[in-house]
Every structure is written in C-alpha cells, then in structure tokens.
Design an enzyme around this catalytic site. Structure first.
Site, PDB file in Angstrom:
ATOM      1  N   ASP A 157       0.678  -8.820  -4.599  1.00 38.42           N
ATOM      2  CA  ASP A 157      -0.027  -7.696  -3.966  1.00 38.42           C
ATOM      3  C   ASP A 157      -1.039  -7.036  -4.990  1.00 38.42           C
ATOM      4  O   ASP A 157      -0.674  -6.996  -6.328  1.00 38.42           O
ATOM      5  CB  ASP A 157       0.468  -6.779  -3.079  1.00 38.42           C
ATOM      6  CG  ASP A 157       0.950  -7.366  -1.718  1.00 38.42           C
ATOM      7  OD1 ASP A 157       0.535  -8.275  -1.386  1.00 38.42           O
ATOM      8  OD2 ASP A 157       1.919  -6.542  -1.147  1.00 38.42           O
ATOM      9  N   MET A 175       0.243   5.892   2.675  1.00 40.37           N
ATOM     10  CA  MET A 175      -1.069   5.437   3.101  1.00 40.37           C
ATOM     11  C   MET A 175      -1.972   6.720   3.787  1.00 40.37           C
ATOM     12  O   MET A 175      -2.663   6.579   4.886  1.00 40.37           O
ATOM     13  CB  MET A 175      -1.170   4.407   4.135  1.00 40.37           C
ATOM     14  CG  MET A 175      -0.577   3.026   3.404  1.00 40.37           C
ATOM     15  SD  MET A 175      -0.472   1.538   4.372  1.00 40.37           S
ATOM     16  CE  MET A 175       1.404   1.901   4.949  1.00 40.37           C
ATOM     17  N   LYS A 185      -4.395  -6.778  -0.667  1.00 40.59           N
ATOM     18  CA  LYS A 185      -5.804  -6.056   0.132  1.00 40.59           C
ATOM     19  C   LYS A 185      -6.141  -4.798  -0.354  1.00 40.59           C
ATOM     20  O   LYS A 185      -5.215  -3.786  -0.501  1.00 40.59           O
ATOM     21  CB  LYS A 185      -5.330  -6.089   1.499  1.00 40.59           C
ATOM     22  CG  LYS A 185      -4.102  -7.023   2.090  1.00 40.59           C
ATOM     23  CD  LYS A 185      -3.716  -6.803   3.520  1.00 40.59           C
ATOM     24  CE  LYS A 185      -2.507  -7.055   3.932  1.00 40.59           C
ATOM     25  NZ  LYS A 185      -1.341  -7.461   3.032  1.00 40.59           N
TER      26      LYS A 185
HETATM   27  N1  SAH Z   1       6.113  -1.172   0.474  1.00 46.60           N
HETATM   28  C1  SAH Z   1       5.525  -0.200  -0.248  1.00 46.60           C
HETATM   29  C2  SAH Z   1       4.420   0.727   0.407  1.00 46.60           C
HETATM   30  C3  SAH Z   1       3.390  -0.038   0.761  1.00 46.60           C
HETATM   31  S1  SAH Z   1       2.343   0.706   1.607  1.00 46.60           S
HETATM   32  C4  SAH Z   1       6.762   0.793  -0.636  1.00 46.60           C
HETATM   33  O1  SAH Z   1       7.998   0.473  -0.148  1.00 46.60           O
HETATM   34  O2  SAH Z   1       6.544   1.453  -1.499  1.00 46.60           O
HETATM   35  C5  SAH Z   1       1.182   1.377   0.372  1.00 46.60           C
HETATM   36  C6  SAH Z   1       1.451   2.867   0.223  1.00 46.60           C
HETATM   37  O3  SAH Z   1       2.356   3.012  -0.460  1.00 46.60           O
HETATM   38  C7  SAH Z   1       0.127   3.391  -0.664  1.00 46.60           C
HETATM   39  O4  SAH Z   1      -0.642   3.783   0.106  1.00 46.60           O
HETATM   40  C8  SAH Z   1       0.983   4.575  -0.952  1.00 46.60           C
HETATM   41  O5  SAH Z   1       0.875   5.686  -0.160  1.00 46.60           O
HETATM   42  C9  SAH Z   1       2.290   4.118  -1.490  1.00 46.60           C
HETATM   43  N2  SAH Z   1       2.566   3.670  -2.900  1.00 46.60           N
HETATM   44  C10 SAH Z   1       2.948   2.605  -3.265  1.00 46.60           C
HETATM   45  N3  SAH Z   1       2.935   2.453  -4.756  1.00 46.60           N
HETATM   46  C11 SAH Z   1       2.814   3.815  -5.090  1.00 46.60           C
HETATM   47  C12 SAH Z   1       2.946   4.499  -6.148  1.00 46.60           C
HETATM   48  N4  SAH Z   1       3.331   4.048  -7.356  1.00 46.60           N
HETATM   49  N5  SAH Z   1       2.689   5.852  -6.318  1.00 46.60           N
HETATM   50  C13 SAH Z   1       2.490   6.604  -5.066  1.00 46.60           C
HETATM   51  N6  SAH Z   1       2.589   6.054  -4.001  1.00 46.60           N
HETATM   52  C14 SAH Z   1       2.465   4.775  -4.018  1.00 46.60           C
END
Ligand code: SAH
Length: 467
Positions: free
Chosen positions: A247, A383, A269
């Site tokens: 991803d 998100m 995406k």
């Molecule tokens: N599966 C992922 C989440 C995917 S949805 C998890 O468990 O973290 C994508 C969202 O995750 C982003 O819009 C943001 O809100 C959050 N996110 C992912 N990586 C991040 C990071 N390094 N810092 C802050 N938010 C993050």
C-alpha cells in the site's frame, strides 16, 4: 577457525563438573539439557546449587579424585583455585578425557558455544573465546531471526522424511523439500496449525508427482512507518516473499528490508485516486498464489484495523488459498507511543474507541455520534483529517464539551512526525494551522492534553518568527 564445531550426543553419558558454585551450576544445567548423566563434585556445594540440581544430578560433597575423572566422558572445572584447576586439567589430559575449565582458555580442550535452542534446531555460536559478548549479541540477533516454532517445523519434517523418501526420487525429493519449507505447509506449522499441516502434507505426499502447486498469501501489518516497529515475523515474511503487494502507507524504509529479488507491486490507494481497485488486488493475490508463489500482502498499520484485511482474507478463503495474517502496530498505538500520550490512563480515560472518519464510498460513516459523544473516554479517529471540523461539530452538538483536549498526530512514528494539540472546538483550526496533509489520526479526550506537541499559540509564534 581454530576450534572445530561439532554436535556431541551426551544422552546418558557421564559428565563430571568440579565445583559447587554458580558457574558449576550453569555448566551442569547446560549438559543436563542434553540428557547427560551429571556428577558434581566439590568439597563444598552451595545451597543454591544443591537445591537447583536435587534429583537431577549426583551431588558429591568431597574433593575430586582421579577415579571421578576417569569415569567421565567430559569434565568441566568450575571455580577451583588456579593450581587445583591446572592439576585436574592435567589429570583429565592423562586420562584422555576432554576438559573445559571456566575462564581458563589455556586449559581447555573444548569450549561451550552460545546456543540458540529451538528443540530440533540449534545454532551454536563461537568467537573462539575472543569476544564472548559479541557471541551473545549474535545469538540475540539469530534468536530474533528464527521463528519460535522452527524446532516444531524440523520435527514435523523429520516425521515425514521416510514417507517423502518413498514417494519421490532423489531430485524430485529435493524440490519437494525446497517447496515445502517456503510453502503453505511450513507456514501452517509455523502458525501452530498442525492439523491443517498434517492434512495438507498427507495429500502432498500421496499426490502424483505431476500436479502440486499452491502458494500462500500472508496478509502482513507493516506498522505505522518506523521500520523498527515491524514484528520479527513480518520481517521474516518480507525476506521470504516471492511477491509483495504493498500500500501507499508502507514506508520506503520498510520496503528496503524485503528480499531483494522479490517482485513488487504497488497497489496503494491515495484518496480518490484508487490505484488498483480492491477486487483486482484480491484477484491478483489469488492468481499469484495459484502459480505457487509466496505472496506477502503488506499493509500499513494492522491489517484488521481499517485495513480491509478482513475483506481480503474472505476472498482468499473463498478461493481456497492458504492465508495467514500477521498483525502490525496500528496507527493509534504507534502514534500514542511516539507522541507520549497514553490512550487509557487511570486518571483520565478508562476506555478507547477507534473510529473511521471515512466510510465505503464517499458517504459519511454511519456512526452513532450521540453514543460516541456520551463516552467520556478516548476517541481515536482514523481517516478523519478532511472531516475533522465536521466531526468536532457533531460531537459537540451531541453533548461532548468543546473544551475537551484534542490532538492531531501526522506521520506518526516517522522522522517527519508532527503533533498539534488544543481542544475539540479547535480541531479544524489545528489541522489548518498545522498544515496537516499526510496520514494523521485525531485523538479526542483528556489524554490528548498529555501529548508532546505544539499548541495553536506555538504555531502562531513560529509563523511569526518565520515571517
Ligand atoms: N490499517 C491501518 C489504518 C489504515 S487507514 C492501521 O492499523 O494503522 C489509514 C489511516 O490510518 C490514515 O488516514 C490515518 O488516519 C491512519 N494512519 C496510518 N498511518 C499513520 C501514521 N503514520 N500517522 C498517523 N496516522 C496514520
């Protein structure tokens, strides 16, 4: 190489340990682990040694005699005074018995390595006595590299050795084992699913040599960005993958850790710019696995938290592809750790809720805002950046206090992490003033005040300084 490494079978063989203190105890334990018949001889045996070895070794409280040495297959000298140690080492040499003297390399016929012990699989590390601390560090590195069930895997393979030998001729047998160790059966053993492994193995052994080929898909969480937050298992899988589908949220540093000749597909995406539609990702994983490949589906954070890991697992199951899931550090826990705010805290919050600010398609998520507002605990919104202002308004409209602390953590755990904090009422402004544009979570609740971050006032001051 000065010393030659070999594995000595000690089962039921007499081993003599001279000494009664902790070093003697350590040596006794070491060889007891290999089933040796241990006698420990010393004029004085410490209570701890006595208690630890009761029932396990023969404890003889007197000075050693030549006959003790002559009866032994190996001798360890621990804690004798220097002259005594020399004397007993000499006696062993005359008797033709191999000897090891603790901390006296010049008296040793053999040394004991640092050992990684996984049952049937053991790794011995030696620096020829030059740097024991280095040996210990190498051992820790190797421990981290070897899956905890690698011994079980060796035992499993051992059980089928004869059957495989009977079923395949020599070149096919080698290919079979190669495929076995990188394929779904080994993955099932390593995942602790022995029933499935036996079932598939029996099938594989009984199947005609012509048609056998299904790969495996590992859905793997890569964590929030910092490569040090990868699990040991994720790292191992990345290094064994034939193909990696990743991803956008997976950082480049993490991809650098993957097997160099693994094929890579970017299927990420960016919002509104769907690189590869979800169904197509699933179809591609299935097709690759059917070619016999080991596929790693690498996802940001944890695959099962707003990661569509569940949908992908369903699709794989439906297609009959062996699939395994490896969890990752999710954004909420990763960001909380690096911003120094506890998601639960006995003083401030007894529960934490993860919600998404973005649902299927572009509709608003069908969340029960009244219930969320009523919960006086920590709310983490994934998100949610684009809708932060609207989310704050709804929570306030449903009764959450606008003065509740809130924080926005962008690029959490990465070198460019940014943390801005203020109140729920300010949430929209925090995002604008902080120029938040990367992946970010919103943290709402008393604990947000504990974050190491900049306030609106700090940001304004910085802007002024820049201007
Ligand atoms: N599966 C992922 C989440 C995917 S949805 C998890 O468990 O973290 C994508 C969202 O995750 C982003 O819009 C943001 O809100 C959050 N996110 C992912 N990586 C991040 C990071 N390094 N810092 C802050 N938010 C993050």
């Amino acid at each position: 190489m000065k010393s030659f490494p070999l594995y000595l079978s000690l089962e039921n063989r007499p081993v003599l340990v001279i000494g009664g203190g902790p070093a003697a105890l350590a040596k006794a334990r070491l060889v007891l682990g290999a089933g040796a018949d241990v006698s420990l001889v010393a004029p004085e045996i410490a209570v701890e040694t006595r208690n630890a070895l009761a029932g396990e070794a023969r404890l003889i409280e007197r000075g050693p005699v030549i006959a003790d040495i002559e009866a032994a297959a190996l001798v360890f000298i621990a804690e004798a005074d220097p002259a005594e140690a020399e004397r007993w080492a000499e006696a062993a040499r005359i008797a033709g018995v191999l000897v090891n003297a603790v901390d006296r390399p010049e008296l040793c016929d053999f040394t004991t390595p640092s050992i990684v012990d996984r049952g049937k699989v053991t790794v011995a590390i030696s620096t020829d006595g030059a740097a024991p601390v280095l040996a210990r560090r190498l051992r820790a590195d190797i421990e981290a590299l070897l899956p905890s069930r690698i011994g079980a895997l060796a035992a499993f393979a051992g059980r089928y050795r004869q059957a495989v030998k009977a079923a395949f001729d020599a070149p096919a047998r080698r290919a079979f084992w190669e495929a076995f160790f990188s394929g779904p059966i080994a993955a099932a053993v390593l995942a602790g699913d022995d029933a499935r492994a036996h079932e598939t193995m029996l099938e594989a052994v009984n199947r005609p040599q012509t048609d056998r080929k299904t790969g495996v898909v590992h859905i793997v969480g890569a964590g929030p960005g910092d490569p040090d937050l990868l699990t040991v298992k994720a790292l191992r899988l990345l290094q064994s993958a034939d193909v990696i589908l990743h991803d956008r949220l997976v950082s480049d540093e993490i991809l650098l850790l993957a097997r160099r000749d693994a094929e890579r597909f970017y299927v990420g995406k960016a919002k509104a710019n769907h690189a590869v539609p979800q169904r197509e990702i699933e179809a591609r994983m299935i097709a690759l696995a059917r070619e016999g490949k080991t596929v790693v589906r690498l996802k940001g954070g944890d695959p099962f938290i707003f990661g569509r890991g569940g949908e992908e697992l369903d699709a794989l199951r439906e297609a009959g592809i062996p699939a395994h899931v490896t969890p990752g550090v999710t954004a909420a826990t990763g960001c909380a750790a690096s911003a120094g705010l506890a998601l639960t805290h006995r003083e401030h919050s007894l529960a934490v809720t993860f919600v998404t600010g973005h649902a299927k398609g572009d509709e608003d998520p069908a969340l029960d805002w009244a219930a969320l507002a009523a919960l006086q605990n920590t709310l983490v919104v994934y998100m949610g950046v684009g809708k932060a202002g609207a989310i704050a308004e709804r929570l306030i409209a449903h009764g959450r206090d606008g003065a509740t602390p809130a924080a926005v953590i962008e690029n959490g755990t990465r070198a460019d992490q940014k943390v801005v904090k203020g109140t729920l009422g300010d949430l929209g402004r925090l995002i604008d003033a902080g120029h938040v544009s990367g992946p970010a979570i919103l943290v709402i609740g008393e604990v947000a005040a504990l974050a190491d971050g900049e306030t609106l006032a700090d940001l304004a001051q910085r802007e002024r300084r820049v201007a």
